[in-house]
Structure formats: structure tokens, C-alpha cells
Design an enzyme around this catalytic site. Structure first.
Site, PDB file in Angstrom:
ATOM      1  N   HIS A  14      87.729  13.713  37.435  1.00  0.00           N
ATOM      2  CA  HIS A  14      87.643  14.213  38.814  1.00  0.00           C
ATOM      3  C   HIS A  14      87.006  13.178  39.742  1.00  0.00           C
ATOM      4  O   HIS A  14      85.839  12.817  39.557  1.00  0.00           O
ATOM      5  CB  HIS A  14      86.783  15.488  38.809  1.00  0.00           C
ATOM      6  CG  HIS A  14      86.625  16.128  40.145  1.00  0.00           C
ATOM      7  ND1 HIS A  14      85.401  16.270  40.755  1.00  0.00           N
ATOM      8  CD2 HIS A  14      87.535  16.667  40.988  1.00  0.00           C
ATOM      9  CE1 HIS A  14      85.555  16.887  41.907  1.00  0.00           C
ATOM     10  NE2 HIS A  14      86.835  17.142  42.078  1.00  0.00           N
ATOM     11  N   GLU A  41      91.999  12.490  38.910  1.00  0.00           N
ATOM     12  CA  GLU A  41      92.226  13.217  40.160  1.00  0.00           C
ATOM     13  C   GLU A  41      91.596  12.384  41.266  1.00  0.00           C
ATOM     14  O   GLU A  41      90.536  11.765  41.043  1.00  0.00           O
ATOM     15  CB  GLU A  41      91.569  14.600  40.092  1.00  0.00           C
ATOM     16  CG  GLU A  41      91.834  15.513  41.276  1.00  0.00           C
ATOM     17  CD  GLU A  41      90.789  15.481  42.380  1.00  0.00           C
ATOM     18  OE1 GLU A  41      90.962  16.176  43.380  1.00  0.00           O
ATOM     19  OE2 GLU A  41      89.786  14.725  42.263  1.00  0.00           O
ATOM     20  N   ASP A  43      91.379  11.943  45.942  1.00  0.00           N
ATOM     21  CA  ASP A  43      91.600  12.579  47.247  1.00  0.00           C
ATOM     22  C   ASP A  43      92.108  11.533  48.240  1.00  0.00           C
ATOM     23  O   ASP A  43      91.609  10.397  48.238  1.00  0.00           O
ATOM     24  CB  ASP A  43      90.286  13.169  47.763  1.00  0.00           C
ATOM     25  CG  ASP A  43      89.623  14.069  46.726  1.00  0.00           C
ATOM     26  OD1 ASP A  43      90.151  15.152  46.466  1.00  0.00           O
ATOM     27  OD2 ASP A  43      88.588  13.659  46.150  1.00  0.00           O
ATOM     28  N   HIS A  56      86.869  11.469  49.442  1.00  0.00           N
ATOM     29  CA  HIS A  56      86.862  12.934  49.432  1.00  0.00           C
ATOM     30  C   HIS A  56      86.733  13.535  50.832  1.00  0.00           C
ATOM     31  O   HIS A  56      87.538  14.366  51.238  1.00  0.00           O
ATOM     32  CB  HIS A  56      85.732  13.454  48.544  1.00  0.00           C
ATOM     33  CG  HIS A  56      85.700  14.958  48.501  1.00  0.00           C
ATOM     34  ND1 HIS A  56      84.965  15.713  49.394  1.00  0.00           N
ATOM     35  CD2 HIS A  56      86.349  15.835  47.708  1.00  0.00           C
ATOM     36  CE1 HIS A  56      85.166  16.994  49.131  1.00  0.00           C
ATOM     37  NE2 HIS A  56      85.995  17.103  48.119  1.00  0.00           N
ATOM     38  N   GLU A 115      95.307  14.534  45.373  1.00  0.00           N
ATOM     39  CA  GLU A 115      95.016  15.690  46.229  1.00  0.00           C
ATOM     40  C   GLU A 115      95.117  15.242  47.679  1.00  0.00           C
ATOM     41  O   GLU A 115      94.353  14.380  48.121  1.00  0.00           O
ATOM     42  CB  GLU A 115      93.625  16.267  45.936  1.00  0.00           C
ATOM     43  CG  GLU A 115      93.383  17.490  46.813  1.00  0.00           C
ATOM     44  CD  GLU A 115      91.982  18.068  46.737  1.00  0.00           C
ATOM     45  OE1 GLU A 115      91.214  17.754  45.804  1.00  0.00           O
ATOM     46  OE2 GLU A 115      91.649  18.829  47.669  1.00  0.00           O
TER      47      GLU A 115
END
Ligand code: G3P
Ligand code: MG
Length: 247
Positions: A14, A41, A43, A56, A115
Site C-alpha cells: 500500500h 498500490e 495514488d 496520496h 488509484e
């Protein structure tokens, strides 16, 4: 999608191995590779000059020595900033572009969960840009896209019917799996606490969707994800998760 290890529940890092390195930096992704994660993962936002930026928050205030919104800053301005953590205030890290992270990840067969952080700032054209970059880098089989902005997921599907997508959603939704299936979305990405509801797990299985659960850092949470038969656990501590999943 590509398969990496034989783990039935894959381990995705993450924001990279962000329990050990500053989140969403190349160093955090490099460590995830070294720890043996199955995926990462990250962002994504868009800068003032249209570059895809891995971070993020919508602004740079929390993790860098600068202030301001990503959408108002150029890539050159963003690159001048130093990413630091309370543990490492010297700031030897920098904000990567999506292209830089993909360049690192293309040396692996790991999954990449992009994401799209486009629920607060909308970044027109971001979907097209991401798909174009991924195609140019010949990495389409390694990608899954998620977002809290479901219109954006639908747009990705419209642009390329073959893309894998997963919905992110707020606390307490009832049967998000049915909702996702009706939209033609491939996976649900629940926060770990949803797994406390057996009904939720049953709904996902009944819908035949994949389940990728975030952010499981505590051993008991990682165990919960494993016991639920999820396809992936998204964690800040890939090494910790690997140990529990392989037990
Ligand atoms: O994609 C899973 C998770 O990262 C969603 O929440 O706030 O950590 O981006 P956040
Ligand atoms: Mg995220």
C-alpha cells in the site's frame, strides 16, 4: 492479469512498503519488490502541466517541505520538493511521476493497482493519459484501476473494455458487490473492517467479484483477509503479510 507467486491471497504493498519508507516514493516501491510482494498500490494526481504524479493527498503539505495543490504546480516545481517523514526529516526522497514508477515495475511481473485520486480535484483527461502511458509501456496485463470516483472507472471501461477495475467506497455500504457488478466493475476494494460482516463476504462471492482489501497492517487484520479468501491484501508491511499468508 499476471500471476506472481502461488499465494492464494496476494500481497500488495500500500503506497509501496510504506511502513518502512516514505509512502508513494520509488524507494517504497523498490522495497516492496525486495520484500517479495505480489503487487503495489499507488495514488495518482495531475500537475498543472498535465504530468501524472504519484502522491496520496491533493496537496503536498503533509509529506514534503512545500505547500500547495498538485494541480497548481508544475512537474519542475514538484520535483524540487523534498519528501520526508518524522523518522527521516533529512528529506532524501522525491515525488515520482507515474512513468517513473512504471519504469521500475516493468522489470517485475507484479500487479500495479493505480488509484485515481480524482474525487476532490477532477483532473480532466487523466483517464486517457494513464491508459495511453500504460499502453505505450506495454504493461496493460499488470494493471488494475481503482477509485472512489466511479464515473472515472466507467470512463476507463469505455476507453478500453479490457481494463480491470475495482470500486472503493465509503463506510457502511450495503451490497457494494451487486452495485459493482451492475456497473461491469471487476472487483471490490473494501476497507478491512467490512470483513467483520459475513454477509458482505457472501455478497462478494455471490457476485463472483474479486476482493482486494485495504489497509491490513495488524496481524489479526491480515489474518481476517486471508480467512475471508480475498484475492489480495493491501498492506503497508508486505513482509509481515507474506509471513501470515504463507503460514
Ligand atoms: O486503494 C486502497 C486505499 O489506498 C484507499 O485509501 O486513502 O489509502 O488511498 P487511501
Ligand atoms: Mg490509495
Amino acid at each position: 492479469m499476471t500471476e506472481t507467486t502461488k499465494r492464494t491471497t496476494k500481497v500488495w504493498a500500500h503506497r509501496g512498503a510504506s511502513g518502512y519508507r516514505p509512502e508513494n516514493t520509488l524507494e517504497a516501491f523498490e522495497l516492496a519488490i525486495r520484500q517479495g510482494a505480489d503487487g503495489i498500490e499507488l495514488d495518482v494526481h495531475t500537475s498543472a502541466d498535465g504530468e501524472l504524479i504519484v502522491m496520496h493527498d491533493e496537496n503536498v503539505d503533509r509529506v514534503t517541505d512545500g505547500t500547495g495543490l498538485i494541480k497548481d504546480m508544475t512537474l519542475a516545481q514538484l520535483k524540487e520538493l523534498k519528501v520526508s517523514t518524522p523518522a527521516e526529516p533529512s528529506g532524501i526522497y522525491h515525488i515520482p511521476t507515474l512513468a517513473e514508477v512504471l519504469e521500475l515495475m516493468r522489470t517485475t511481473d507484479m500487479m500495479i493497482n493505480i488509484e485515481l485520486k480524482n474525487s476532490i480535484c477532477f483532473y480532466p483527461g487523466m483517464e486517457e493519459k494513464i491508459l495511453k502511458l500504460v499502453k505505450e509501456m506495454n504493461m496493460e496485463d499488470q494493471l488494475i484501476y481503482s477509485s472512489f470516483n466511479h464515473y472515472s472507472l466507467l470512463q476507463l471501461k469505455q476507453l478500453n473494455d479490457h481494463v480491470q477495475t475495482g470500486i472503493l467506497f465509503s463506510d457502511g455500504w450495503v451490497n457494494p458487490a451487486m452495485y459493482a457488478k451492475n456497473l461491469g466493475i471487476n472487483a471490490v476494494h473494501p476497507a478491512v473492517y467490512h470483513l467483520k460482516y459475513p454477509q458482505f463476504i457472501e455478497e462478494v462471492k455471490r457476485a463472483g467479484l474479486k476482493m482486494h482489501v485495504w489497509t491490513a497492517n495488524k496481524p489479526e487484520h491480515i489474518q481476517l483477509v486471508k480467512d475471508a479468501g480475498a484475492e489480495a491484501v493491501i498492506t503497508n508491511y508486505p513482509d509481515r503479510a507474506i509471513e501470515i499468508i504463507e503460514k
